[in-house]
Design a protein around this motif. Structure first.
Motif, PDB file in Angstrom:
ATOM      1  N   LEU A 116     -21.585   6.615  55.552  1.00  0.00           N
ATOM      2  CA  LEU A 116     -21.320   8.063  55.348  1.00  0.00           C
ATOM      3  C   LEU A 116     -20.946   8.766  54.258  1.00  0.00           C
ATOM      4  N   THR A 117     -21.209   9.969  53.924  1.00  0.00           N
ATOM      5  CA  THR A 117     -20.772  10.776  52.888  1.00  0.00           C
ATOM      6  C   THR A 117     -19.478  11.795  53.295  1.00  0.00           C
ATOM      7  N   SER A 118     -19.003  12.374  52.338  1.00  0.00           N
ATOM      8  CA  SER A 118     -17.844  13.236  52.877  1.00  0.00           C
ATOM      9  C   SER A 118     -18.558  14.481  53.522  1.00  0.00           C
ATOM     10  N   ARG A 119     -19.487  14.794  53.203  1.00  0.00           N
ATOM     11  CA  ARG A 119     -20.293  16.091  53.799  1.00  0.00           C
ATOM     12  C   ARG A 119     -20.960  15.589  55.173  1.00  0.00           C
ATOM     13  N   PRO A 120     -20.877  16.188  56.339  1.00  0.00           N
ATOM     14  CA  PRO A 120     -21.620  15.844  57.564  1.00  0.00           C
ATOM     15  C   PRO A 120     -23.078  16.022  57.231  1.00  0.00           C
ATOM     16  N   GLY A 121     -23.615  15.189  58.121  1.00  0.00           N
ATOM     17  CA  GLY A 121     -25.120  15.206  58.407  1.00  0.00           C
ATOM     18  C   GLY A 121     -25.832  14.291  57.265  1.00  0.00           C
ATOM     19  N   ARG A 122     -25.194  13.463  56.566  1.00  0.00           N
ATOM     20  CA  ARG A 122     -25.739  12.728  55.565  1.00  0.00           C
ATOM     21  C   ARG A 122     -25.104  11.471  55.302  1.00  0.00           C
ATOM     22  N   GLY A 123     -25.948  10.374  54.751  1.00  0.00           N
ATOM     23  CA  GLY A 123     -25.323   9.244  54.569  1.00  0.00           C
ATOM     24  C   GLY A 123     -26.249   8.629  53.270  1.00  0.00           C
ATOM     25  N   LEU A 124     -25.509   7.665  52.593  1.00  0.00           N
ATOM     26  CA  LEU A 124     -25.729   6.835  51.427  1.00  0.00           C
ATOM     27  C   LEU A 124     -26.329   5.513  51.717  1.00  0.00           C
ATOM     28  N   ARG A 149     -30.737  12.159  55.411  1.00  0.00           N
ATOM     29  CA  ARG A 149     -30.304  12.954  56.599  1.00  0.00           C
ATOM     30  C   ARG A 149     -29.767  12.064  57.682  1.00  0.00           C
ATOM     31  N   GLN A 150     -28.666  12.596  58.638  1.00  0.00           N
ATOM     32  CA  GLN A 150     -28.381  11.886  59.740  1.00  0.00           C
ATOM     33  C   GLN A 150     -28.980  12.581  60.754  1.00  0.00           C
ATOM     34  N   LEU A 151     -29.531  12.041  61.786  1.00  0.00           N
ATOM     35  CA  LEU A 151     -30.229  12.570  62.987  1.00  0.00           C
ATOM     36  C   LEU A 151     -29.521  12.922  63.901  1.00  0.00           C
ATOM     37  N   ASN A 152     -28.119  12.436  64.265  1.00  0.00           N
ATOM     38  CA  ASN A 152     -27.321  12.996  64.989  1.00  0.00           C
ATOM     39  C   ASN A 152     -25.686  13.311  64.446  1.00  0.00           C
ATOM     40  N   ALA A 153     -26.099  14.483  63.603  1.00  0.00           N
ATOM     41  CA  ALA A 153     -24.958  14.994  62.958  1.00  0.00           C
ATOM     42  C   ALA A 153     -24.384  15.878  63.623  1.00  0.00           C
ATOM     43  N   THR A 154     -22.957  15.786  63.469  1.00  0.00           N
ATOM     44  CA  THR A 154     -22.060  16.605  64.228  1.00  0.00           C
ATOM     45  C   THR A 154     -21.609  17.715  62.934  1.00  0.00           C
ATOM     46  N   GLN A 155     -21.888  18.943  63.168  1.00  0.00           N
ATOM     47  CA  GLN A 155     -21.522  19.639  61.836  1.00  0.00           C
ATOM     48  C   GLN A 155     -20.434  20.695  62.021  1.00  0.00           C
TER      49      GLN A 155
END
Length: 155
Positions: A116-124, A149-155
């Motif tokens: 995961l990245t430090s920002r929600p909703g995305r990964g590397l 993009r992350q599908l099940n992101a908690t923003q």
């Protein structure tokens, strides 16, 4: 629902380290080579002069620029990131052997990193992509790092 047609690429949540898949194949044509060299202004004699090619390293046929083979490999992978890819960040890249007009290529992909990245909703995601000819020989190996993009992101 039965056999839903997928219209997006992989989300970060769906990627697992160690997962592997293979793309469909694509034959490199003379028209591909000419079009690419013209578009990129890649005027090196090795790619544009058939007389030079007959005398040089391309004794087995019309040699194709490695960067063109890489671009074709990325095209074969486009559907895996459709609507989910956010950024191409980096790649290690090695040409392992020549590709010639008439060769058929495909890409074998292995996921080697996912975080995961430090920002929600995305990964590397980093993969090892092996571009292979129909005979199994390697043309190119590259390891791109992409943001998905992350599908099940908690923003």
């Amino acid at each position: 629902m039965k056999d839903v047609l997928r219209t997006t690429g992989f989300y970060f949540d769906e990627v697992e380290i160690g997962a592997r898949f293979e793309t469909r194949s694509r034959t490199v044509t003379e028209a591909d080579l000419v079009g690419f060299c013209n578009l990129m202004w890649m005027t090196e004699s090795l790619f544009t002069d058939t007389e030079h090619a007959r005398d040089g390293a391309a004794a087995h046929g019309r040699v194709v620029p490695g960067v063109m083979v890489y671009a074709m490999a990325e095209g074969l992978l486009t559907h895996t990131m459709e609507g989910t890819g956010l950024a191409f960040l980096h790649a290690d890249f090695s040409v392992k052997g020549p590709t010639f007009v008439g060769d058929t290529i495909h890409v074998e992909v292995e996921i080697i990193e996912a975080r995961l990245t430090s920002r929600p909703g995305r990964g590397l995601v980093r993969s090892r992509n092996r571009v292979l000819k129909a005979d199994g020989s390697e043309c190119i190996v590259y390891e791109p790092l992409r943001m998905l993009r992350q599908l099940n992101a908690t923003q």
